[in-house]
Motif scaffolding. Structure first.
Motif, mmCIF file in Angstrom:
data_model
loop_
_atom_site.group_PDB
_atom_site.id
_atom_site.type_symbol
_atom_site.label_atom_id
_atom_site.label_comp_id
_atom_site.label_asym_id
_atom_site.label_seq_id
_atom_site.Cartn_x
_atom_site.Cartn_y
_atom_site.Cartn_z
ATOM 1 N N LYS A 7 0.829 -1.209 0.000
ATOM 2 C CA LYS A 7 0.000 0.000 0.000
ATOM 3 C C LYS A 7 0.861 1.256 0.000
ATOM 4 C CE LYS A 7 -3.429 -1.479 2.831
ATOM 5 N NZ LYS A 7 -4.168 -1.401 4.083
ATOM 6 N N LEU A 67 -4.365 6.116 5.221
ATOM 7 C CA LEU A 67 -4.282 4.675 4.969
ATOM 8 C C LEU A 67 -2.845 4.150 4.949
ATOM 9 C CD1 LEU A 67 -5.961 2.165 4.363
ATOM 10 C CD2 LEU A 67 -6.161 2.901 2.002
ATOM 11 N N ARG A 122 -1.016 8.638 12.521
ATOM 12 C CA ARG A 122 -2.196 7.979 11.946
ATOM 13 C C ARG A 122 -3.445 8.349 12.741
ATOM 14 N NH1 ARG A 122 -4.957 4.324 9.318
ATOM 15 N NH2 ARG A 122 -6.643 3.479 10.539
ATOM 16 N N ARG A 153 -6.581 10.129 11.102
ATOM 17 C CA ARG A 153 -7.861 9.418 11.154
ATOM 18 C C ARG A 153 -8.927 10.343 11.760
ATOM 19 N NH1 ARG A 153 -10.793 4.692 9.428
ATOM 20 N NH2 ARG A 153 -12.666 5.011 10.599
ATOM 21 N N ASN A 183 -10.035 12.873 9.231
ATOM 22 C CA ASN A 183 -10.891 12.227 8.223
ATOM 23 C C ASN A 183 -12.302 12.010 8.775
ATOM 24 O OD1 ASN A 183 -9.677 10.961 5.495
ATOM 25 N ND2 ASN A 183 -8.045 11.281 6.957
ATOM 26 N N ALA A 212 -11.515 7.409 -4.209
ATOM 27 C CA ALA A 212 -12.379 6.351 -3.656
ATOM 28 C C ALA A 212 -13.823 6.522 -4.097
ATOM 29 C CB ALA A 212 -12.272 6.339 -2.137
ATOM 30 N N THR A 257 -15.396 -3.710 -4.140
ATOM 31 C CA THR A 257 -14.475 -2.819 -4.848
ATOM 32 C C THR A 257 -13.114 -2.749 -4.143
ATOM 33 O OG1 THR A 257 -15.463 -0.960 -3.669
ATOM 34 C CG2 THR A 257 -16.303 -1.400 -5.872
ATOM 35 N N ARG A 259 -3.155 -6.275 5.625
ATOM 36 C CA ARG A 259 -2.589 -5.832 6.901
ATOM 37 C C ARG A 259 -1.187 -6.412 7.007
ATOM 38 N NH1 ARG A 259 -6.258 -3.010 6.566
ATOM 39 N NH2 ARG A 259 -8.022 -2.707 7.965
ATOM 40 N N PHE A 291 -16.701 -2.517 3.411
ATOM 41 C CA PHE A 291 -16.072 -1.271 3.860
ATOM 42 C C PHE A 291 -15.086 -1.557 4.986
ATOM 43 C CE2 PHE A 291 -19.934 0.349 1.811
ATOM 44 C CZ PHE A 291 -19.480 1.487 1.163
ATOM 45 N N CYS A 299 -13.845 1.984 6.667
ATOM 46 C CA CYS A 299 -13.913 3.141 5.760
ATOM 47 C C CYS A 299 -14.642 4.296 6.445
ATOM 48 C CB CYS A 299 -14.658 2.751 4.482
ATOM 49 S SG CYS A 299 -14.905 4.168 3.391
ATOM 50 N N PRO A 300 -13.962 5.420 6.650
ATOM 51 C CA PRO A 300 -14.638 6.549 7.302
ATOM 52 C C PRO A 300 -15.623 7.253 6.374
ATOM 53 C CG PRO A 300 -12.363 7.136 6.775
ATOM 54 C CD PRO A 300 -12.538 5.708 6.355
ATOM 55 N N VAL A 328 -20.656 7.826 1.209
ATOM 56 C CA VAL A 328 -20.830 7.062 -0.029
ATOM 57 C C VAL A 328 -22.292 6.633 -0.170
ATOM 58 C CG1 VAL A 328 -20.327 4.843 -1.135
ATOM 59 C CG2 VAL A 328 -18.465 6.178 -0.140
#
Ligand code: HEM
Length: 470
Positions: free
Chosen positions: A122, A135, A142, A146, A149, A284, A340, A346, A411, A418-419, A424
């Protein structure tokens, strides 16, 4: 059930506990099984494009139903090895495939320690255009990223606090798509995605970004490069140009846009690097568009659900922001059936123990979501369009045979979930509602989509409808 080779299937979770760990390692697949996973699961996933989907590879995957074959391969391993993770015998990289449902929950819940989100692949990919994105961050920074976000994306709220402007932009652009499709009697990916992307630029950056195709071209080019992860050299000048363009939108801070909220929340915070959070939000939204057009395809072949969806739409003012639960469930089904983010990655930051055996530190843990979502050994509705799966507390309840503890994780879940999920679902459901409001869309490709047994792959680039005004 195949028991041809490998150890007998163990029962119950293998638990990735951290503590005094065993010296014995979890099972390693033989060369033949490793090749089956490498060629049948990893290669098609990578070929279809991890960061930007490749239309030709997706068309081939659709023709050969490659994801269904990949699911069968992983199911076979699960039958033979049980719930414990299995290591792949690949040189140069420690990889383990997570097979047990409880282990999947554990890996996702225990992120980012000891299961870091920011793994090598990643970082290699997203480093192409957002090296400081949440991410690919770890540790204290982080947590800060986060938090920003979550604040801007309004993570826990089904209806975002900017919903009045968001919904207005979504409805305007979706109406334009429907009208264009009706005049040509055809709704295809090009028509859909041009309007979808205009909507996304308005929501994320503000109305002035509506026609900023130059920014989109830079982002697309960097994303295709990112598909090659650390194997592709960096394109620094394009990245710098993209960054300058994004920074200008944050500076403009248009009221009602996410960029405006970002400026307000973290404007001058150099450590968070607010500008570097934006590319993820923009890119995204592309898979969100793919999920939306496939949800429209599902609704096109399921008239009873379409009637229920329209009844829900008629309950309120179409222009007023609200939670359209049945349409959201259709989108969730679309990402369950065709995830998706097919591979959630991880990396272990220390040794972990699984049913008395060990996964060493520095191992990439692979969670292959199509297998979890389509495992017909354990999920009765695996291949069926079953929106009630997501409406468990609704009047119809869960469908027969649905396991409530089974990991359905389009998600993800846990601290790295996914925040943007609620945003979405708000945008996708509103877009769908607007498309359906005054128009009918009959599916012309894939021609024989059966909602009772849907294929493993549908390329969004090939979905087509015959559209007419109602
Ligand atoms: C169909 C649409 C989407 C799906 C299925 C989806 C799914 C996911 C998944 C599975 C992850 C976890 C990835 C991992 O652990 O490696 C993730 C992370 C993330 N998503 Fe989404 N996403 C979607 C759209 C969006 C949108 C539109 C936004 C922003 C507006 C967004 C923002 C993020 C962010 C910031 C992360 C990183 C979270 C972290 O590292 O803690 N996503 N998404």
């Amino acid at each position: 059930m195949s028991t041809s080779s490998g150890p007998a299937r163990s029962s119950g979770p293998s638990r990735g506990a951290v503590g005094p760990v065993s010296t014995e390692l979890v099972p390693r697949l033989g060369v033949a099984d490793t090749l089956r996973v490498a060629l049948g699961v990893l290669a098609p996933t990578v070929a279809q494009g991890a960061i930007a989907r490749r239309p030709r590879a997706m068309a081939l995957a659709e023709r050969l139903d490659l994801d269904a074959r990949a699911v069968a391969t992983v199911q076979d391993l699960h039958r033979r090895y049980g719930d414990v993770p299995v290591r792949l015998a690949l040189p140069g990289r420690r990889l383990a495939l997570v097979l047990g449902p409880d282990d999947v929950h554990q890996v996702l819940q225990d992120s980012p320690e000891p299961f870091a989100l920011a793994n090598r692949e990643k970082k290699g990919a997203l480093g192409q255009f957002q090296p400081h994105g949440v991410l690919v961050s770890h540790g204290r920074v982080r947590e800060q990223r986060r938090a920003v976000n979550e604040t801007v994306l309004d993570t826990p709220r089904p209806v975002h606090r900017l919903a009045p402007t968001v919904v207005a932009a979504v409805r305007e652009e979706a109406r334009a798509v429907a009208e264009r499709a009706a005049s040509s009697h055809r709704l295809d990916w090009d028509t859909f995605s041009a309007g979808w992307r205009r909507m996304v630029r308005r929501v994320v950056l503000g109305d002035t970004a509506r026609d900023d195709e130059a920014l989109q071209r830079d982002l697309d080019a960097l994303r295709y490069r990112a598909n090659w992860s650390y194997f592709a050299p960096r394109d620094r000048s394009r990245r710098d140009r993209l960054r300058r363009r994004l920074a200008a939108y944050v500076e403009r801070a248009e009221p009602g846009s996410l960029a405006g909220l970002l400026a307000e929340t973290a404007g001058g915070d150099e450590e968070v690097d607010p500008v570097d959070q934006l590319p993820q939000w923009l890119f995204a939204f592309d898979p969100a568009g793919m999920a939306t057009i496939r949800a429209l395809a599902l609704l096109a072949v399921e008239p009873d659900e379409r009637t229920r969806v329209r009844a829900e739409m008629d309950e309120g003012d179409p222009g007023a922001p609200r939670e359209l639960r049945r349409l959201r469930a259709a989108v969730l089904e679309s990402v369950r059936l065709w995830p998706t983010t097919p591979m959630i990655l991880r990396e272990t930051t220390r040794d972990t123990e699984w049913a008395g055996a060990r996964v060493p530190s520095g191992t990439a843990m692979l969670v292959y979501t199509p297998y979890l979502h389509r495992d017909d050994d354990d999920l009765a509705v695996a291949h069926r369009f079953a929106p009630d799966l997501w409406l468990r507390d609704g009047p119809t309840g869960p469908p027969d045979g649905a396991r409530t503890d089974w990991p359905l994780v389009p998600f993800s879940e846990g601290p790295g979930v996914c925040p943007g999920q609620n945003l979405v679902l708000l945008t996708a459901s509103t877009f769908l509602a607007t498309l359906l409001e005054h128009h009918d869309h009959a599916l012309t490709h894939p021609r024989a989509l059966d909602p009772a047994y849907v294929p493993g792959v549908i390329s969004p680039f090939r979905v087509r409808f015959r559209t007419r005004a109602r």
